[in-house]
Write an enzyme that holds these catalytic residues in place. Sequence first.
Site, PDB file in Angstrom:
ATOM      1  N   GLY A  55       0.829  -1.199   0.000  1.00 13.10           N
ATOM      2  CA  GLY A  55       0.000   0.000   0.000  1.00 13.10           C
ATOM      3  C   GLY A  55       0.858   1.242   0.000  1.00 13.10           C
ATOM      4  CB  CYS A  82       5.265  -4.521   0.236  1.00 14.69           C
ATOM      5  SG  CYS A  82       6.298  -3.111  -0.180  1.00 14.69           S
ATOM      6  CE1 TYR A  83       1.810   1.265   5.306  1.00 17.73           C
ATOM      7  CE2 TYR A  83      -0.091  -0.186   5.507  1.00 17.73           C
ATOM      8  CZ  TYR A  83       0.599   0.948   5.901  1.00 17.73           C
ATOM      9  OH  TYR A  83       0.103   1.755   6.892  1.00 17.73           O
ATOM     10  CG  HIS A 169       5.436  -6.338  -4.253  1.00 17.95           C
ATOM     11  ND1 HIS A 169       4.208  -6.057  -3.704  1.00 17.95           N
ATOM     12  CD2 HIS A 169       6.193  -5.242  -4.057  1.00 17.95           C
ATOM     13  CE1 HIS A 169       4.214  -4.825  -3.215  1.00 17.95           C
ATOM     14  NE2 HIS A 169       5.412  -4.308  -3.410  1.00 17.95           N
ATOM     15  CD  GLU A 171       2.300  -8.956  -4.800  1.00 17.48           C
ATOM     16  OE1 GLU A 171       3.017  -9.724  -4.116  1.00 17.48           O
ATOM     17  OE2 GLU A 171       2.138  -7.762  -4.504  1.00 17.48           O
ATOM     18  CG  ASP A 227     -16.461 -11.181 -18.858  1.00 18.11           C
ATOM     19  OD1 ASP A 227     -15.602 -12.087 -18.906  1.00 18.11           O
ATOM     20  OD2 ASP A 227     -16.196 -10.002 -18.557  1.00 18.11           O
ATOM     21  CE  LYS A 370     -12.162 -11.249 -19.984  1.00 17.75           C
ATOM     22  NZ  LYS A 370     -13.385 -10.444 -20.138  1.00 17.75           N
TER      23      LYS A 370
HETATM   24  N1  GLN Z   1       4.513   2.650   1.210  1.00 19.65           N
HETATM   25  C1  GLN Z   1       5.425   1.661   1.650  1.00 19.65           C
HETATM   26  C2  GLN Z   1       6.854   1.987   1.192  1.00 19.65           C
HETATM   27  O1  GLN Z   1       7.065   2.878   0.444  1.00 19.65           O
HETATM   28  C3  GLN Z   1       5.025   0.295   1.101  1.00 19.65           C
HETATM   29  C4  GLN Z   1       5.128   0.188  -0.385  1.00 19.65           C
HETATM   30  C5  GLN Z   1       4.467  -1.046  -0.929  1.00 19.65           C
HETATM   31  O2  GLN Z   1       3.673  -1.683  -0.259  1.00 19.65           O
HETATM   32  N2  GLN Z   1       4.760  -1.364  -2.177  1.00 19.65           N
HETATM   33  O3  GLN Z   1       7.788   1.342   1.595  1.00 19.65           O
END
Ligand code: GLN
Length: 514
Positions: A55, A82-83, A169, A171, A227, A370
């Site tokens: 985030g 991450c966040y 990440h 994902e 769809d 999808k």
């Molecule tokens: N905002 C947070 C950062 O800059 C997390 C970034 C993210 O989740 N991609 O480190």
Amino acid sequence: MKRERILIIDFGGQYNQLVARRVRECNVYCEIYSYKTDLRKLQEMKPKGIILTGGPSSCYEEGAASCDPALFEMGVPVLGLCYGAQLMMHTLGGRVCKAPVREYGKIEVTTDGKSRLFYHVSEKTVCWMSHNDYIEKAAPGFQIIAHTPDCPVAAAQSEERQLYAIQFHPEVLHTVEGTKMLSNFVYEICGCVGDWKMDTFVENSIRSIRERVGSGKVLCALSGGVDSSVAAVMMAKAVGDQLTCVFVDHGLLRKNEGNEVEEVFGPDGPYKLNFIRVNAQQRFYEKLKGVEEPEQKRKIIGEEFIRVFEEEAQKIGAVDFLVQGTIYPDVVESGLGGESAVIKSHHNVGGLPDYVDFKEIIEPLRDLFKDEVRRAGLELGIPERLVYRQPFPGPGLGIRIVGEVTEEKVRMVQDADAIYREEIAKAGLDKSIGQYFAALTNMRSVGVMGDERTYDYAVALRAVNTIDFMTAETAEIPFDVLVKVMNRVINEVKGINRVLYDLTSKPPGTIEFE
Ligand code: GLN
């Protein structure tokens, strides 16, 4: 129907739908919820595990997106990405601050020690990073399980509390072993068995639709797109001739498409649909006369579509159910599921159409991404060429003709596009290019053909590769293929005397050309 599920708590990151797709690719069902969702509600869903997404906030700042600290005490495994990882560390007593060195892009991560999260993952593995903040110090009781030269805590865990935090990440496909990590989380850590399979989904859906509809009458607008085709066939399998499908041909479809739709879904096709084709081509051309502005064209086409559909619906009379081809990203992007801002208010979600006399909406694909819709389509026996169709916008060729739309221009772009698609397929490139089509520019210029001066239109060829349709780059089509297409278009399509190849990426361009 009880199925195991993972909850994805959305902190507004741009890859959050990807997290959900990757988990589902592991045959585990998951749903996205905003970080503001009440903890009790999350608990009631009895998740097998929880994933906190990335985030934009900084967790140490006032008013940053956060979650109930009790989430970490639920006894359910939690994976922070991450966040989400930073928030977990920050909440549990670690230290998160602005990183001296930001990391963005592919970074080699070294995994240290043993973790079930990294089961079968290489010791040095390339991962996708995107952060300004970093975890300077892991929370007490946490063991560091990965680092990079600039990031002392690239991953940390507390095995006994079943809490896992990773800075990168998994994902994103650039994280080479990311799917393995997510699969380790859901199987090795959460103990999922993997009961999310398209064949059972299709079977169960048909059964529950049949129960819900009973002897009711059902109406479905069929566009020929993936769809609505999948939704229609699923409904047909469930309720047979209680279903009526209306297909509006607005004269802005690809070459022959109207007939192809009719061949598959019409009275001579394999499905038992009550199929009504409305040939409304001239109505649309009439409405579009003199209109050049793309947004206005979109609006006119959308409104006219509703009008035509409404007229047909009135002939049919009152129905009990109206089918909509809503899919899961529509739900999430309307702000109903996740947190990823309200990107677009989707016509399919929320606002109920008032132009049809019906009692209830039925959305058989509401839970699907999808790629899952496609797999459901194959399960239902829909031909592969329909299921793997190129994405095609609702307003159709109306927005692939720059400037005023006329019947003549529709013919030109249809013919050029058909040639282009045919040559791409012949060169064996149709499966490897993300999206490709021809658009008609609004430019006319001088040429010479058979010693005669021409003053004709230029067609633009577009081809892009994209992972998620949010960004795209131009596909590199072999030059000889382009030349072949150019030759054929000039020779075979009257009214076109130039062929251009659009090199623009997205951003700054868009995928469409309007
Ligand atoms: N905002 C947070 C950062 O800059 C997390 C970034 C993210 O989740 N991609 O480190």
